[in-house]
Scaffold this active site. Sequence first.
Site, PDB file in Angstrom:
ATOM      1  N   HIS A 287     -18.910  18.180  45.851  1.00  0.00           N
ATOM      2  CA  HIS A 287     -18.786  17.595  44.433  1.00  0.00           C
ATOM      3  C   HIS A 287     -19.545  16.400  44.356  1.00  0.00           C
ATOM      4  CE1 HIS A 287     -14.601  19.481  42.995  1.00  0.00           C
ATOM      5  NE2 HIS A 287     -15.495  20.330  43.642  1.00  0.00           N
TER       6      HIS A 287
ATOM      7  N   CYS B  85     -11.498  14.747  45.211  1.00  0.00           N
ATOM      8  CA  CYS B  85     -12.293  13.565  45.244  1.00  0.00           C
ATOM      9  C   CYS B  85     -11.738  12.295  45.153  1.00  0.00           C
ATOM     10  CB  CYS B  85     -13.329  13.650  44.046  1.00  0.00           C
ATOM     11  SG  CYS B  85     -14.524  15.025  44.233  1.00  0.00           S
TER      12      CYS B  85
ATOM     13  N   GLU C 200     -19.048  13.110  43.780  1.00  0.00           N
ATOM     14  CA  GLU C 200     -18.276  12.170  44.221  1.00  0.00           C
ATOM     15  C   GLU C 200     -18.664  12.114  45.949  1.00  0.00           C
ATOM     16  OE1 GLU C 200     -15.707  13.049  40.760  1.00  0.00           O
ATOM     17  OE2 GLU C 200     -17.245  14.175  42.145  1.00  0.00           O
TER      18      GLU C 200
ATOM     19  N   CYS D  29     -11.604  14.662  40.428  1.00  0.00           N
ATOM     20  CA  CYS D  29     -10.492  15.653  40.814  1.00  0.00           C
ATOM     21  C   CYS D  29      -9.662  15.425  41.762  1.00  0.00           C
ATOM     22  CB  CYS D  29     -11.103  16.987  41.022  1.00  0.00           C
ATOM     23  SG  CYS D  29     -11.900  17.008  42.675  1.00  0.00           S
TER      24      CYS D  29
END
Length: 144
Positions: free
Chosen positions: A47, A80, A49, A77
């Site tokens: 992801h 993360c 992040e 999410c």
Amino acid sequence: MRKAIQIAREATATGDVPVGAVVMNSLGEIVGTGNNRREVDNDPTAHAEIVALRAAAKMVGNWRLDNHTLVVTLEPCAMCAGAISQSRIKTVVFGAWDEKAGAVGSVWDVLRDPRSPFRVEVVAGVMAEECAGLLMEFFEQFRK
């Protein structure tokens, strides 16, 4: 946020969802960036992040990112949010809310849960319309 949006746009070239992230130090200097790379890397943890946190930690030579700020185009999410907490990020700024999987206020609030051992300041909804627009455009094209 404008830099994070620019980085998010780069993800579409690989078929990844356009999410971009930037990590800045206390002087406002960018020390790490990332966009979603799940498709291109075949990595479920890639992801934006996570990619940005890894780049920042490598750049500063420390996994502890105290006094750093993470700016991301989409609400993080749960995965993360956990990584953000563990990295000791001081502040998270995000654009669009994620009503399906958001973990910083929408579905869960991992970063501000009183049981969390680390406190993270959260600034939500920065350039939310523009950030959400990137995602809507992507999914409209994806569905075609």
